[in-house]
Design an enzyme around this catalytic site. Structure first.
Site, PDB file in Angstrom:
ATOM      1  N   GLU A 186       0.887  -1.174   0.000  1.00 47.00           N
ATOM      2  CA  GLU A 186       0.000   0.000   0.000  1.00 47.00           C
ATOM      3  C   GLU A 186       0.919   1.216   0.000  1.00 47.00           C
ATOM      4  O   GLU A 186       1.436   1.608   1.044  1.00 47.00           O
ATOM      5  CB  GLU A 186      -0.894  -0.017   1.247  1.00 47.00           C
ATOM      6  CG  GLU A 186      -1.835  -1.215   1.328  1.00 47.00           C
ATOM      7  CD  GLU A 186      -3.057  -1.087   0.425  1.00 47.00           C
ATOM      8  OE1 GLU A 186      -3.360   0.035  -0.002  1.00 47.00           O
ATOM      9  OE2 GLU A 186      -3.679  -2.118   0.140  1.00 47.00           O
TER      10      GLU A 186
ATOM     11  N   CYS B 234      -2.189   9.574   2.550  1.00 44.50           N
ATOM     12  CA  CYS B 234      -1.735   8.970   1.280  1.00 44.50           C
ATOM     13  C   CYS B 234      -2.664   9.287   0.132  1.00 44.50           C
ATOM     14  O   CYS B 234      -2.216   9.442  -1.000  1.00 44.50           O
ATOM     15  CB  CYS B 234      -1.595   7.470   1.447  1.00 44.50           C
ATOM     16  SG  CYS B 234      -3.087   6.666   2.037  1.00 44.50           S
TER      17      CYS B 234
HETATM   18  P1  NAD Z   1       7.686   5.343   7.513  1.00 44.49           P
HETATM   19  O1  NAD Z   1       8.959   6.079   7.303  1.00 44.49           O
HETATM   20  O2  NAD Z   1       7.073   5.320   8.843  1.00 44.49           O
HETATM   21  O3  NAD Z   1       7.935   3.883   6.972  1.00 44.49           O
HETATM   22  C1  NAD Z   1       6.943   2.896   6.925  1.00 44.49           C
HETATM   23  C2  NAD Z   1       7.467   1.647   7.592  1.00 44.49           C
HETATM   24  O4  NAD Z   1       8.601   1.168   6.901  1.00 44.49           O
HETATM   25  C3  NAD Z   1       7.874   1.870   9.045  1.00 44.49           C
HETATM   26  O5  NAD Z   1       7.368   0.841   9.833  1.00 44.49           O
HETATM   27  C4  NAD Z   1       9.371   1.864   8.971  1.00 44.49           C
HETATM   28  O6  NAD Z   1       9.939   1.373  10.162  1.00 44.49           O
HETATM   29  C5  NAD Z   1       9.655   0.946   7.817  1.00 44.49           C
HETATM   30  N1  NAD Z   1      10.911   1.237   7.128  1.00 44.49           N
HETATM   31  C6  NAD Z   1      11.487   2.436   6.966  1.00 44.49           C
HETATM   32  N2  NAD Z   1      12.623   2.310   6.262  1.00 44.49           N
HETATM   33  C7  NAD Z   1      12.772   1.003   5.965  1.00 44.49           C
HETATM   34  C8  NAD Z   1      13.721   0.247   5.243  1.00 44.49           C
HETATM   35  N3  NAD Z   1      14.795   0.813   4.675  1.00 44.49           N
HETATM   36  N4  NAD Z   1      13.541  -1.077   5.124  1.00 44.49           N
HETATM   37  C9  NAD Z   1      12.459  -1.660   5.664  1.00 44.49           C
HETATM   38  N5  NAD Z   1      11.518  -1.004   6.358  1.00 44.49           N
HETATM   39  C10 NAD Z   1      11.655   0.320   6.513  1.00 44.49           C
HETATM   40  O7  NAD Z   1       6.547   5.907   6.602  1.00 44.49           O
HETATM   41  P2  NAD Z   1       6.670   6.565   5.242  1.00 44.49           P
HETATM   42  O8  NAD Z   1       7.211   5.565   4.288  1.00 44.49           O
HETATM   43  O9  NAD Z   1       7.296   7.896   5.299  1.00 44.49           O
HETATM   44  O10 NAD Z   1       5.086   6.771   4.984  1.00 44.49           O
HETATM   45  C11 NAD Z   1       4.618   7.747   4.200  1.00 44.49           C
HETATM   46  C12 NAD Z   1       4.302   7.177   2.831  1.00 44.49           C
HETATM   47  O11 NAD Z   1       3.356   6.145   2.961  1.00 44.49           O
HETATM   48  C13 NAD Z   1       3.697   8.162   1.870  1.00 44.49           C
HETATM   49  O12 NAD Z   1       4.285   7.986   0.611  1.00 44.49           O
HETATM   50  C14 NAD Z   1       2.237   7.765   1.822  1.00 44.49           C
HETATM   51  O13 NAD Z   1       1.593   8.096   0.636  1.00 44.49           O
HETATM   52  C15 NAD Z   1       2.325   6.291   2.025  1.00 44.49           C
HETATM   53  N6  NAD Z   1       1.100   5.786   2.591  1.00 44.49           N
HETATM   54  C16 NAD Z   1       0.344   4.954   1.855  1.00 44.49           C
HETATM   55  C17 NAD Z   1      -0.854   4.500   2.367  1.00 44.49           C
HETATM   56  C18 NAD Z   1      -1.741   3.569   1.571  1.00 44.49           C
HETATM   57  O14 NAD Z   1      -2.691   3.079   2.153  1.00 44.49           O
HETATM   58  N7  NAD Z   1      -1.476   3.322   0.314  1.00 44.49           N
HETATM   59  C19 NAD Z   1      -1.260   4.888   3.637  1.00 44.49           C
HETATM   60  C20 NAD Z   1      -0.444   5.742   4.359  1.00 44.49           C
HETATM   61  C21 NAD Z   1       0.739   6.177   3.839  1.00 44.49           C
END
Ligand code: NAD
Length: 454
Positions: A208, A242
């Site tokens: 997602e 998102c």
């Molecule tokens: P985040 O930085 O919190 O990362 C998400 C998860 O990935 C966390 O649990 C984190 O610990 C883990 N993570 C971070 N780096 C990692 C790595 N190198 N390897 C493995 N795991 C790792 O969140 P984010 O990514 O900044 O979230 C924001 C993004 O998420 C935006 O792009 C948003 O659009 C997207 N998003 C999508 C949805 C959806 O339903 N499609 C919902 C919410 C957010």
């Protein structure tokens, strides 16, 4: 990884399979979340300055709706589905069994830190799995309250809650244990890392992800209504959603009217000074604040533009961009900054829309069915709305998910149960009819086979 092996053994004991067990776990989870309501409000406020009303609608209330649905529908979801059988297999019977996947990993982001960790869990429990939960470390207060809820409710062999820096913890988990499924919600960049980690062991994934979700406003739209719906979706959670409309493409003839109406809506929702209201959230951290603040120089500020780093505050802002190639139009904004771009020719709007393929969501405001159909057909997207924004995800009868760069797979409602189940096909054949024509040698039966296989 001993803990994970214990989970595997627990799963293989069959303990999680029965209807009674699954229902009891969902009910326990409901009671725990209800009992911790105030702590959830406090934690989400601490992480994102979200009011308790907004928190309820978008986090624990949203989750409870999904959970109650699963409790009520579990029995029917679990039933094996009988399907028709083709002539070749007469007189067999055919059915589909929803089988639990096994030990699954759910990884969630910080922007809806409770909802996006706990809502997938509903589907995973309902489908009879053991679950490893990895929340985002960037929303630490919510991470802590969920830990309390999960660890006081479930046995660690059944649901394991893992915390820490994702870049370290997640590869450690995925390189040392073969999960039966991984569901990841977060950025597209990390989504690629998860997909690679999973591919090594052919672990199926649900991703997602994010992206730039565009919004089209045609001249024949109800501009007042469009403005209110766009403003609510874009500025709730300070734009860190998102499916928030990333930018608006509006027909030039109604552009000023739309800007004016969004401006009015901002004041109606968040008063003249949004910083002083309870209703407007904050940016999650300084890193994101710095990234967003730079976008403000990518155009002329039409509304808003005020920032306060110490408070991680960015005012709801409308931006007239200078250049389509500027940074604000390259990556997902994920903050309370809304570029508004006028267009006269649809082809020009289409050219902008085509820069970022397969958005997570696509929104169209128009009163014409013809326009609606044309836009829906023109832009492949995860989902979307006509004359609304983001609300498609609140209808559990619709699968929620992206496509291509915005994700793969979907969930919500029954789709969550299906995501965490394997659809096992079973053909059951009686033995009372066993014609020799079905067995070799087949020589001389080509004519018969051609009559059957055509
Ligand atoms: P985040 O930085 O919190 O990362 C998400 C998860 O990935 C966390 O649990 C984190 O610990 C883990 N993570 C971070 N780096 C990692 C790595 N190198 N390897 C493995 N795991 C790792 O969140 P984010 O990514 O900044 O979230 C924001 C993004 O998420 C935006 O792009 C948003 O659009 C997207 N998003 C999508 C949805 C959806 O339903 N499609 C919902 C919410 C957010």
């Amino acid at each position: 990884m001993e803990k994970l092996e214990k989970m595997r053994a627990y799963f293989e004991s069959g303990a999680t399979q029965s209807y009674e067990f699954r229902k009891a776990q969902l009910q326990k989870l409901k009671a725990a979340v209800v009992a911790h309501e105030q702590e959830i409000f406090d934690a989400v406020y601490k992480d994102l300055r979200k009011s308790k009303e907004e928190c309820y609608i978008t986090e624990n209330g949203f989750f409870l709706t999904e959970l109650s649905l699963a409790i009520n529908k579990l029995n029917s979801w679990m039933k094996q589905e009988s399907v028709r059988t083709n002539l070749l297999n007469f007189p067999s019977k055919s059915f589909i069994v929803s089988e639990p996947l096994g030990v699954v990993l759910i990884i969630s982001p910080w922007n809806y830190p409770f909802n996006l960790m706990m809502t997938p869990l509903v589907g995973a429990i309902a489908a009879g799995n053991c679950v490893v939960m990895k929340p985002s470390e960037l929303a630490p207060a919510t991470e802590a309250v969920m830990k309390k809820i999960i660890e006081s409710t479930f046995d660690k062999n059944y649901i394991l809650y893992v915390v820490g820096d994702g870049a370290t913890v997640v590869p450690e988990l995925m390189n040392n244990f073969i999960f039966d499924h991984v569901m990841y919600t977060g950025s597209t960049a990390v989504g690629k890392i998860i997909y690679e980690l999973a591919a090594k062991n052919l672990v199926p994934v649900t991703l997602e992800l994010g992206g730039k979700s565009p919004c089209i406003v045609e001249a024949d739209a109800d501009i007042k209504v469009a403005a209110k719906r766009i403003a609510m979706a874009k500025f709730s959670n300070a734009g860190q959603t998102c499916v928030a409309p990333d930018y608006v493409l509006v027909q030039q003839s109604v552009k000023d009217e739309l800007i004016n109406e969004i401006k009015k809506a901002i004041v109606q929702f968040f008063e003249v000074d949004a910083q002083k209201t309870e209703a407007f959230g904050r940016i999650i951290n300084e890193r994101q604040f710095n990234r967003l603040e730079k976008y403000l120089s990518n155009g002329k500020i039409l509304v808003g533009g005020k920032t306060d780093k110490a408070d991680l505050y960015i005012e709801p802002t409308l931006l007239e961009i200078n250049n389509i190639n500027d940074a604000v139009m390259q990556a997902e904004i994920f903050g309370p900054i809304l570029p508004i771009i006028g267009y006269t020719e649809k082809a020009a709007a289409l050219a902008i829309l085509k820069i970022h393929k397969n958005p997570l969501a696509f929104y169209i405001f128009t009163s014409s069915i013809k326009n609606e159909k044309k836009w829906l057909q023109a832009i492949p997207a995860g989902g979307g709305c006509v004359n609304n924004v983001t609300m498609h995800l609140s209808n559990h009868h619709l699968p929620f998910g992206g496509r291509g760069a915005s994700g793969t797979g979907s969930y919500h409602g029954k789709f969550s149960f299906d995501t965490f189940s394997h659809k096992k096909s079973v053909l059951k054949t009686p033995t009372w009819l066993d014609p020799s024509v079905k067995y070799p040698p087949f020589k001389g039966r080509l004519g018969l086979f051609k009559k059957i296989f055509k």
